[in-house]
Design an enzyme around this catalytic site. Structure first.
Site, PDB file in Angstrom:
ATOM      1  N   THR A   1     -18.326  -7.915 -52.221  1.00 35.70           N
ATOM      2  CA  THR A   1     -18.024  -6.512 -51.914  1.00 35.70           C
ATOM      3  C   THR A   1     -17.161  -6.328 -50.678  1.00 35.70           C
ATOM      4  O   THR A   1     -16.629  -5.248 -50.447  1.00 35.70           O
ATOM      5  CB  THR A   1     -19.325  -5.706 -51.733  1.00 35.70           C
ATOM      6  N   GLY A   2     -17.050  -7.364 -49.840  1.00 37.71           N
ATOM      7  CA  GLY A   2     -16.226  -7.274 -48.638  1.00 37.71           C
ATOM      8  C   GLY A   2     -14.752  -7.242 -48.986  1.00 37.71           C
ATOM      9  O   GLY A   2     -14.365  -7.298 -50.156  1.00 37.71           O
TER      10      GLY A   2
ATOM     11  N   SER B   1     -26.422  -4.587 -51.452  1.00 34.69           N
ATOM     12  CA  SER B   1     -25.702  -4.274 -52.686  1.00 34.69           C
ATOM     13  C   SER B   1     -26.341  -4.896 -53.922  1.00 34.69           C
ATOM     14  O   SER B   1     -26.039  -4.490 -55.046  1.00 34.69           O
ATOM     15  CB  SER B   1     -24.256  -4.785 -52.589  1.00 34.69           C
TER      16      SER B   1
ATOM     17  N   CYS C   1      -6.071 -17.513 -41.502  1.00 31.09           N
ATOM     18  CA  CYS C   1      -4.935 -16.780 -42.062  1.00 31.09           C
ATOM     19  C   CYS C   1      -3.720 -16.751 -41.151  1.00 31.09           C
ATOM     20  O   CYS C   1      -2.642 -16.347 -41.574  1.00 31.09           O
ATOM     21  CB  CYS C   1      -5.345 -15.348 -42.390  1.00 31.09           C
TER      22      CYS C   1
ATOM     23  N   SER D   1      -5.519  -5.896 -41.062  1.00 29.21           N
ATOM     24  CA  SER D   1      -6.396  -6.286 -42.175  1.00 29.21           C
ATOM     25  C   SER D   1      -6.987  -7.675 -41.949  1.00 29.21           C
ATOM     26  O   SER D   1      -7.980  -8.029 -42.591  1.00 29.21           O
ATOM     27  CB  SER D   1      -5.635  -6.243 -43.503  1.00 29.21           C
ATOM     28  N   GLY D   2      -6.426  -8.436 -41.042  1.00 30.06           N
ATOM     29  CA  GLY D   2      -6.974  -9.752 -40.730  1.00 30.06           C
ATOM     30  C   GLY D   2      -8.362  -9.701 -40.127  1.00 30.06           C
ATOM     31  O   GLY D   2      -9.089 -10.698 -40.125  1.00 30.06           O
TER      32      GLY D   2
ATOM     33  N   HIS E   1       1.125 -11.474 -41.323  1.00 28.20           N
ATOM     34  CA  HIS E   1       1.079 -12.125 -40.018  1.00 28.20           C
ATOM     35  C   HIS E   1       2.434 -12.769 -39.762  1.00 28.20           C
ATOM     36  O   HIS E   1       2.915 -13.568 -40.568  1.00 28.20           O
ATOM     37  CB  HIS E   1      -0.012 -13.208 -40.007  1.00 28.20           C
TER      38      HIS E   1
END
Lengths: 357, 357, 357, 357
Positions: free
Chosen positions: D12-13, D40, D155, D185-186, D249
């Protein structure tokens, strides 16, 4: 003049920080007590806000050295302060605001918890200074002598209620339809995730439309002996959006009056408007509470939010509405006029009227 | 099936680029002509848009090799195309759109220049497909045989006109009050300076409120023999804001009907709505033109603008309005549904109805 | 004290506006002449900047009433000013800066045009105040008596040159590798299109890396009798990025010294550093020119750019580098220290040293 | 071909969602198991991610109907899956990754927990496919038969490690100095507060510089019989910044080789580079893993992050460095190549090499 000693409840949060910044050179008030939740209690203020100081100006050195009390330490507060500002979150406000008032500490609050309480004035000084008389009944009813609670309204409504107040006496209001564009700082810290608002509009803010529709009617309400009757001759619809700007709540307003005034009469009313804070020349009061911008594309959030040191409302784009009589745009700084600055202005008015002593 | 050959006028600008991207795998149409102003004429497309290619996906290699013609070279266009998309700026549209149509080249335009011309349909395919009959009168009046001009409406209005169209037949509309929150890509390139919109809201867009109020009334107008009479039983007020998001125009709408429907009836009407493009199963048509979001905080600009490949309208937050009957939020992608995607949908409908041959 | 009269060339642009704002309460200087290109000449200042006033604070009423002269009207300037600030764009600087100096008007310039001229000092007051002696040779060489040209360096380099200067005397520098993250206001107005920088990083700024590598070596150069020999014992590599922040240029720096100092010695050197402006107590000088932030995640652009009224450099994150000796982060306000504020500081130093009279 | 059944831990993440999106049309793999924390567990996926679905495309209808298992339900996983992707947060990875592997479920992880474990390969398929042989020793050492753990790197490093890998064989690397500009978003969701990153740069990311400096040396390390010896002939310095962009990035790189190649040789090496994924024609592999942009101002974050469907690395601005041999800019999509896309590519390679059966 010897300064009045004030405390700040919830001193480490975003609104608490703004009180600290804004009070540091206040001519009447002097910070003598800071309280916060247990996690910060006992620390020096500067250590407690390390890595979370969000103000543009660096933290004042002297204030940074103050120790933070536990919010439970009402006794110390009572010894050290004439009154307090409450910047508590709703849950804490629910528990502590009455406790402090019961301990005979006057309380000027930013929290929403007591805004609907019938014996608590929701004070917007340019509009309903007269509602302060309710303090007497509040104290009587609750058995308090010096303590009381006065709250300031939600940060969303200054941008339209003050400009409309300037018109209301001369040109009674019938219908007001508002769409707001509200800044991210209105949600506090950490508040909104960057992922939620980056390159995005969120057309919903929890509980905000209710506050934005109900509080103005209470502010414009009639003071009966022991309560305020909300205005019932104005229809008010407010849609609230969150937008990716830092500070500044904008309102796009359409309004219908009992009788349509000329646009010149409206602009004149705005430019000439002076409320109780201006008449009393309160330190935090902007000399010109409503600034009308002639330019076709103003007010703009980033350019105009600091007008009047963040305490003035800028309005612009007055023009006819194809449905109602007129449309215009209003703007106010949500963390100054809508938070700490507005709270301080409330305190100045209340002090000047003799309720704090 | 042999593909229809199409040209793009103003091919190097932002809307022109979008046409290029969006047409590269079109099942019916094939790009065979690109025209631009003199500065780019003669260059290969990829050289002309170097350093100014603004699409998320890289430029297609084959399309990048096409040569750009001068906008004056109408003869080459005539030889190479069955029809053209015009993504010309207003000034150029004023000069060239009639020239191309006179040269018997059908023209589907994004420019605003001809939107007020009484013999030119402003086509929103889900709403006024019937207005295409005006093409015959336009051709007759102007002495054209195959050439004609059809324009698409301004990018601001899809977010409210299509959802309202879904209700209009069942529940006649009386009053519509809209506030838009419009993306920066709506201003083209270079368009808005970063300094103007960074951390800012601009509550004004030149000419936009006029278009947003007038064009819907023409789209909802009645086709007389040789002209369109704008609707005169709807009052429409639109306030337009520029907000710092890349793509996606949002509309906050309050609406009053002749008779108040239930909210269930409204949602049902939205979910069941199908227009001419859906009935004809046009390639660019979203199968579900209006998508109702149940979540309390939707539609959101970044999350929902790509619904239906950028061609669907998302709506949400249907609730009662304290002044009118209902309020809701609509969202459409301004550079897809509101620009190239909408233009292509227009072309598909027009082609399918036999006006291009 | 009677104030020195100053003019501003290029008064309506972004840098010109900043000079106006920042000089309005200056203790030594008083604005008495504003010049701009022909389009604004003859207008009142407030009319000329209507819809393009980009400062946070509203325009001062009195300054708004000043008339704007043509940039050609050097005679009026000569009558009205002791010296001028030039905020001209490069093209105009090329034409007019020597004309004004020839007319015996001292000129303190923000333009890049003369930075490479061997007889023109590139002044960063904390670093190379001594280079002002070159003014005598410049005047002699060019046949000027009172007129001269002194330029300020590019806005990108204050964030690393000043912190490195604080170390240079004690710990000679060998290699400096810098990556900058520069604000959009650095590009002037209209400058960068919102579509180019929204949700984007642009790893290139025209001409910026050359300026950022060459100017520091001139600033650290040796004054020979009649020219400046750039430093040749320091290797400097600067990569420049444009990032979506309003104000504040950040530098990520790796540095190698002749001999590796301790980190304590570096921090001490920063904290104790005072340049000529501090020794002379110049009005625009920050009392603490370099502020070291202890917090692990500072300096941050929005939080720290206003340190020292926008004139201090904040540094932080001093730590070892796996390749060179140390790494750190520096930050300076590009439109204050890097533009008008820096220019005013230059003027104060030059005036104090007797070159303006 | 019958599809391989895969599970997603931490479904769900944000990263879990990306796996879901990206796998929905995968030619080899089919989602058959979703696990999440207790909050969840038991819900349908679409209900669990309601109001927190962060992908541009709407959630797939069929996948939305899948039930979420508790992360404790290893038995169901074993029955339903051939292998799992772990998108667990570090704390959960610490507890569950070995449990799942012990239950003989192969695990391809995005978590950082096992990246430093000496028997766990940190797989970047274009670089160190050979390190997969370590799986045999890992299984032997830990007593697992079919289960194993392979992790993907942080990342931040794809943007410089892959371009440098393309050069490394021909032109051995000596020193690499990198400054990154990393997207919000990282940090996952909720991740960074909007108030922290709006109009701001944060020159620090917890733990990121350590990962960015150590993991590349392990990836470039030598496989001994039962462990990987990190490369010890390369010096690597990485400074990490958080910048206000959504995805992508960027790395600004200065590099020194054992012997300086020509810039033509470097560009040729980039353009011709093909790794194991390209040789095996893996479905997720970009056909051109490194795309060199000729334009002087590219790669740009928003424009180039989707190159190769988000799996290619774009590089540009190759030029000499005044200190090292060369400088360049690299860019990779942090939530595609740097997260789910990279994890899927890992799985494809591992599957193709026969470790999953």
């Amino acid at each position: 003049m010897k300064k009045i000693k004030v405390g700040i409840l919830g001193a480490t949060g975003m609104v608490g920080q703004q009180y600290l910044q804004r009070l540091k050179e206040h001519p009447w008030f002097e910070i003598s007590f800071l309280a916060s939740s247990e996690t910060s209690a006992g620390k020096k203020y500067k250590d407690a806000v390390e890595n979370r100081w969000y103000q543009k100006e660096p933290l004042d050195n002297e204030l940074g050295k103050l120790s933070i009390h536990s919010i439970e330490d009402i006794e110390s507060c009572h010894k050290n302060c004439h009154f307090v500002f409450s910047a508590l979150p709703t849950n804490a406000a629910k528990i502590y605001e009455e406790k402090y008032a019961s301990a005979e500490i006057p309380e000027i609050s930013n929290a929403s918890y007591h805004r609907a309480s019938i014996d608590v004035p929701v004070l917007l000084p340019e509009v309903n200074a007269k509602h302060l008389e309710l303090i007497h009944y509040q104290q009587k009813r609750r058995g308090w002598k010096k303590g009381f609670i006065v709250v300031k309204p939600n940060c969303s409504l200054q941008s339209y209620v003050i400009p409309l107040e300037a018109l209301r006496k001369q040109f009674p209001l019938k219908k007001i339809l508002v769409t707001t564009l509200q800044a991210i700082s209105g949600a506090g810290y950490p508040g909104i995730s960057a992922l939620d608002i980056h390159d995005n509009i969120i057309p919903f803010i929890q509980g905000e439309e209710e506050k934005s529709e109900q509080e103005p009617l209470k502010i414009w309400g009639t003071l009966e002996r022991d309560k305020i009757l909300p205005s019932n001759d104005i229809q008010l619809s407010v849609h609230c959006n969150r937008v990716p700007v830092m500070d500044g709540h904008m309102a796009c307003v359409s309004v219908e009056f009992a009788h349509k005034p000329s646009s010149e009469a409206i602009i004149e009313a705005w430019q000439n408007f002076r409320g109780e804070p201006q008449k009393l020349d309160l330190p935090e009061a902007p000399s010109q509470p409503i600034v009308y911008k002639q330019e076709i594309n103003r007010p703009q959030t980033r350019l105009d939010r600091m007008e009047g040191n963040g305490m003035a409302i800028t309005v612009g784009r007055l023009r006819e509405c194809p449905i109602f009589h007129y449309r215009f745009v209003g703007l106010s700084h949500n963390t100054i006029r809508g938070a700490a600055g507005g709270g301080i202005l409330n305190a100045e008015l209340i002090y000047k009227q003799g309720y704090i002593y």
